[in-house]
Design an enzyme around this catalytic site. Sequence first.
Site, PDB file in Angstrom:
ATOM      1  N   GLY A  34       0.840  -1.206   0.000  1.00  0.00           N
ATOM      2  CA  GLY A  34       0.000   0.000   0.000  1.00  0.00           C
ATOM      3  C   GLY A  34       0.870   1.250   0.000  1.00  0.00           C
ATOM      4  N   ARG A  59       1.324  -5.334  -5.464  1.00  0.00           N
ATOM      5  CA  ARG A  59       1.513  -6.526  -4.625  1.00  0.00           C
ATOM      6  C   ARG A  59       1.697  -7.672  -5.607  1.00  0.00           C
ATOM      7  NH1 ARG A  59      -2.936  -3.975  -1.246  1.00  0.00           N
ATOM      8  NH2 ARG A  59      -1.833  -3.193   0.578  1.00  0.00           N
ATOM      9  N   ASP A  72       5.469  -4.769   6.100  1.00  0.00           N
ATOM     10  CA  ASP A  72       6.109  -6.046   6.461  1.00  0.00           C
ATOM     11  C   ASP A  72       6.059  -7.093   5.347  1.00  0.00           C
ATOM     12  OD1 ASP A  72       3.427  -6.301   6.821  1.00  0.00           O
ATOM     13  OD2 ASP A  72       3.512  -7.046   8.880  1.00  0.00           O
ATOM     14  N   THR A  76       3.960   2.875   5.516  1.00  0.00           N
ATOM     15  CA  THR A  76       2.552   2.486   5.608  1.00  0.00           C
ATOM     16  C   THR A  76       1.865   3.481   6.537  1.00  0.00           C
ATOM     17  OG1 THR A  76       0.979   0.912   6.591  1.00  0.00           O
ATOM     18  CG2 THR A  76       3.238   0.737   7.347  1.00  0.00           C
ATOM     19  N   ASP A  93      -0.419   2.759   8.511  1.00  0.00           N
ATOM     20  CA  ASP A  93      -0.946   2.067   9.700  1.00  0.00           C
ATOM     21  C   ASP A  93      -0.055   2.173  10.953  1.00  0.00           C
ATOM     22  OD1 ASP A  93      -3.078   1.322   8.199  1.00  0.00           O
ATOM     23  OD2 ASP A  93      -2.432  -0.735   7.886  1.00  0.00           O
ATOM     24  N   ASP A 104       2.233   0.211  11.929  1.00  0.00           N
ATOM     25  CA  ASP A 104       2.239  -1.077  12.630  1.00  0.00           C
ATOM     26  C   ASP A 104       3.522  -1.865  12.389  1.00  0.00           C
ATOM     27  OD1 ASP A 104       1.729  -1.509   9.979  1.00  0.00           O
ATOM     28  OD2 ASP A 104       0.135  -2.965  10.288  1.00  0.00           O
ATOM     29  N   ARG A 157      -6.514  -2.307   9.494  1.00  0.00           N
ATOM     30  CA  ARG A 157      -7.021  -3.681   9.490  1.00  0.00           C
ATOM     31  C   ARG A 157      -6.626  -4.394  10.768  1.00  0.00           C
ATOM     32  NH1 ARG A 157      -5.533  -5.476   3.691  1.00  0.00           N
ATOM     33  NH2 ARG A 157      -3.574  -4.694   4.527  1.00  0.00           N
TER      34      ARG A 157
HETATM   35  O1  F6P Z   1      -1.865  -1.427   4.895  1.00  0.00           O
HETATM   36  C1  F6P Z   1      -2.414  -0.169   4.851  1.00  0.00           C
HETATM   37  C2  F6P Z   1      -3.873  -0.185   4.620  1.00  0.00           C
HETATM   38  O2  F6P Z   1      -4.143   1.154   4.494  1.00  0.00           O
HETATM   39  C3  F6P Z   1      -4.818  -0.824   5.631  1.00  0.00           C
HETATM   40  O3  F6P Z   1      -5.124  -0.058   6.763  1.00  0.00           O
HETATM   41  C4  F6P Z   1      -6.030  -1.095   4.792  1.00  0.00           C
HETATM   42  O4  F6P Z   1      -6.829  -2.081   5.349  1.00  0.00           O
HETATM   43  C5  F6P Z   1      -5.405  -1.529   3.513  1.00  0.00           C
HETATM   44  O5  F6P Z   1      -4.198  -0.809   3.404  1.00  0.00           O
HETATM   45  C6  F6P Z   1      -6.227  -1.366   2.285  1.00  0.00           C
HETATM   46  O6  F6P Z   1      -5.483  -1.870   1.211  1.00  0.00           O
HETATM   47  P1  F6P Z   1      -5.927  -1.893  -0.305  1.00  0.00           P
HETATM   48  O7  F6P Z   1      -5.275  -0.746  -0.958  1.00  0.00           O
HETATM   49  O8  F6P Z   1      -5.442  -3.181  -0.828  1.00  0.00           O
HETATM   50  O9  F6P Z   1      -7.412  -1.776  -0.339  1.00  0.00           O
END
Ligand code: F6P
Length: 328
Positions: free
Chosen positions: A15, A76, A107, A130, A132, A134, A176
Amino acid sequence: MSKTIKKIGVLTSGGDSPGMNAAIRSVVRTCAFHNIECVGIYRGYQGMIEGDFKELGPRSVNNIINKGGTFLKSARSQEFRTPEGRKKAHDNLVKEGVEALVVIGGDGSFTGGLLFNAEFGFPVIGIPGTIDNDIYGTSHTLGYDTALNTVVEVIDKIRDTASSHNRLFLVEVMGRDAGHIALNAGIGAGAEEILIPEEDLGLERLMDSLKRSKSTGKTSSIVVIAEGDKTGKNVFELKDYVESNFPEYDVRVSVLGHMQRGGSPSCFDRVLASRLGVKAVESILEGKSNYMVGLLNDKIALTPLEQAIKGHTEIDRELLRVSDIMSI
Ligand code: F6P
């Protein structure tokens, strides 16, 4: 400083987050400062497999410090999970003369980098990116501070309309598996309650709090909910649940979604990105590999990638108490 490395590759993966462009800029310019070449790898590991490379010099990264997203794009890659995919990626790097990698991501991206190092002995340094927050081994990941500011700004706007209509707003924020955004932005935006993945506070508590709010004269309220909260209900089911318990509440839901990942990085994220990029390149030049560069006690510090992947970030439980006191 050892000068054996002549060319470094940089990629963004997973992300995106605000500050990634500033980190790429820092990596490119630190390479130039040390007279080594830098190659941008587009679309993360997928671009490595497809040989999607571009030489980057200090002028290639003009005017991007203030831009959200990542100009190298992110992806990804499923193919990179296979030994064949990683072999193709390695062959391309060798052909291009790239001798070390800076991986900007979370990660999952670091796990890919570590595997790549284990298979080919390729030097890898990670930069945590990120929203998050985390990742173990850094108090702040790139983009987290910007996301907090974005969320607070939006909730301030929601508050205007919530108070005009005496409404209760359930605001879902990203996270998440981690409640850092919800907890900190929730306190910053003056939320009534904050629901996070790390702590099952129970629906009862939310109901009690809402009951108390009414009885103490609050006319509108904001509840901030992390995506991965533990109520077992999604935010729309939660709305129905609240309304069935308190028909007098006029409830609205606002899911903030991906807007939290965009926007111009805050000054904090730009400075952090610049510091992390310098340390990442200079660590490679010192012969280091399999480390993540991060911020610990306001100093740039290295953490083994394995620990950064496996370690858990804790939420600050004192913040839950502060939030409780503030919502009296
Ligand atoms: O990992 C970062 C994040 O923003 C999460 O908080 C969220 O659930 C996810 O990415 C959403 O990812 P995507 O872009 O695949 O919808």
